[in-house]
Design a protein around this motif. Sequence first.
Motif, short mmCIF file in Angstrom:
data_model
loop_
_atom_site.label_atom_id
_atom_site.label_comp_id
_atom_site.label_asym_id
_atom_site.label_seq_id
_atom_site.Cartn_x
_atom_site.Cartn_y
_atom_site.Cartn_z
N ALA A 116 13.43 4.83 10.62
CA ALA A 116 13.33 4.69 12.07
C ALA A 116 12.52 3.45 12.46
O ALA A 116 12.78 2.82 13.49
N ALA A 117 11.57 3.09 11.63
CA ALA A 117 10.72 1.93 11.91
C ALA A 117 11.32 0.64 11.35
O ALA A 117 10.68 -0.41 11.39
N GLY A 118 12.55 0.73 10.85
CA GLY A 118 13.17 -0.47 10.26
C GLY A 118 12.55 -0.81 8.93
O GLY A 118 12.34 -1.97 8.61
N GLY A 119 12.26 0.22 8.15
CA GLY A 119 11.53 0.08 6.89
C GLY A 119 12.10 -0.91 5.91
O GLY A 119 13.29 -1.16 5.86
N ASP A 120 11.21 -1.44 5.14
CA ASP A 120 11.54 -2.39 4.09
C ASP A 120 12.36 -1.69 3.00
O ASP A 120 12.09 -0.55 2.64
N ARG A 121 13.35 -2.37 2.50
CA ARG A 121 14.24 -1.79 1.47
C ARG A 121 13.46 -1.34 0.24
O ARG A 121 13.75 -0.31 -0.34
N GLN A 122 12.46 -2.10 -0.15
CA GLN A 122 11.63 -1.76 -1.31
C GLN A 122 10.93 -0.41 -1.09
O GLN A 122 10.91 0.44 -1.97
N VAL A 123 10.38 -0.21 0.09
CA VAL A 123 9.70 1.05 0.41
C VAL A 123 10.68 2.21 0.31
O VAL A 123 10.40 3.24 -0.29
N LEU A 124 11.86 2.04 0.91
CA LEU A 124 12.88 3.10 0.89
C LEU A 124 13.33 3.42 -0.53
O LEU A 124 13.55 4.58 -0.87
N GLN A 125 13.44 2.41 -1.37
CA GLN A 125 13.86 2.64 -2.76
C GLN A 125 12.79 3.39 -3.54
O GLN A 125 13.10 4.28 -4.34
N ARG B 250 11.67 10.90 -4.94
CA ARG B 250 12.32 12.18 -4.65
C ARG B 250 13.26 12.59 -5.78
O ARG B 250 13.31 13.75 -6.17
N ARG B 251 14.00 11.62 -6.31
CA ARG B 251 14.90 11.91 -7.44
C ARG B 251 14.10 12.38 -8.66
O ARG B 251 14.47 13.35 -9.33
N LEU B 252 13.01 11.69 -8.96
CA LEU B 252 12.19 12.06 -10.11
C LEU B 252 11.60 13.46 -9.96
O LEU B 252 11.40 14.16 -10.95
N LEU B 253 11.35 13.85 -8.73
CA LEU B 253 10.80 15.18 -8.48
C LEU B 253 11.87 16.26 -8.40
O LEU B 253 11.59 17.41 -8.11
N GLY B 254 13.14 15.87 -8.64
CA GLY B 254 14.19 16.87 -8.77
C GLY B 254 15.20 16.93 -7.65
O GLY B 254 16.07 17.79 -7.66
N GLU B 255 15.15 16.02 -6.71
CA GLU B 255 16.14 16.03 -5.64
C GLU B 255 17.28 15.10 -6.04
O GLU B 255 17.11 13.89 -6.09
N PRO B 256 18.48 15.65 -6.34
CA PRO B 256 19.56 14.85 -6.91
C PRO B 256 20.11 13.75 -6.00
O PRO B 256 20.41 12.67 -6.46
N GLU C 26 9.49 17.39 0.54
CA GLU C 26 9.71 17.42 1.98
C GLU C 26 8.89 16.34 2.69
O GLU C 26 9.36 15.68 3.61
N ARG C 27 7.69 16.13 2.24
CA ARG C 27 6.85 15.07 2.83
C ARG C 27 7.46 13.69 2.59
O ARG C 27 7.42 12.83 3.46
N LEU C 28 8.02 13.50 1.40
CA LEU C 28 8.68 12.23 1.11
C LEU C 28 9.92 12.04 1.98
O LEU C 28 10.20 10.93 2.43
N ARG C 29 10.67 13.13 2.22
CA ARG C 29 11.83 13.05 3.12
C ARG C 29 11.39 12.61 4.52
O ARG C 29 12.01 11.76 5.14
N HIS C 30 10.32 13.23 5.01
CA HIS C 30 9.80 12.89 6.34
C HIS C 30 9.35 11.42 6.37
O HIS C 30 9.65 10.69 7.32
N ARG D 258 0.81 -1.21 0.00
CA ARG D 258 0.00 0.00 0.00
C ARG D 258 0.85 1.27 0.00
O ARG D 258 0.58 2.21 -0.75
N LEU D 259 1.87 1.33 0.83
CA LEU D 259 2.71 2.52 0.91
C LEU D 259 3.40 2.81 -0.42
O LEU D 259 3.45 3.95 -0.87
N GLU D 260 3.91 1.77 -1.06
CA GLU D 260 4.56 1.96 -2.36
C GLU D 260 3.58 2.51 -3.38
O GLU D 260 3.92 3.38 -4.17
N ARG D 261 2.35 2.01 -3.36
CA ARG D 261 1.33 2.49 -4.31
C ARG D 261 0.99 3.96 -4.06
O ARG D 261 0.83 4.73 -4.99
N VAL D 262 0.88 4.34 -2.79
CA VAL D 262 0.57 5.73 -2.44
C VAL D 262 1.69 6.66 -2.90
O VAL D 262 1.44 7.69 -3.54
N VAL D 263 2.93 6.29 -2.58
CA VAL D 263 4.07 7.12 -2.98
C VAL D 263 4.14 7.22 -4.50
O VAL D 263 4.31 8.31 -5.06
#
Length: 83
Positions: free
Chosen positions: A40-49, A55-61, A29-33, A4-9
């Motif tokens: 902090a929650a020990g997130g899944d690597r897929q979610v983090l990627q 963020r990169r696609l939106l212009g953050e190098p 900024e919301r994606l950074r947060h 679900r989180l991946e789909r929302v992002v």
Amino acid sequence: MFGRLERVVTALVEAGLADRAAAPPNLVERLRHLERAAVAAGGDRQVLQVIASGRRLLGEPDAVERPVGSSPSAHGRGRPEPR
């Protein structure tokens, strides 16, 4: 299959790319947060990627943030942290 989180992002980033004015305010900024919370929650690597890619696609190098002391490959970068 994406969770679900991946789909929302993905949907938010796609909307932001299609029409920047229609994207939620401060989307990067919301994606950074969200990424910090996921780490902090020990997130899944897929979610983090997915978040970092958005963020990169939106212009953050340099869109991957790693906590101090984390391993260089923890987020799939494979590059050592600068000292």
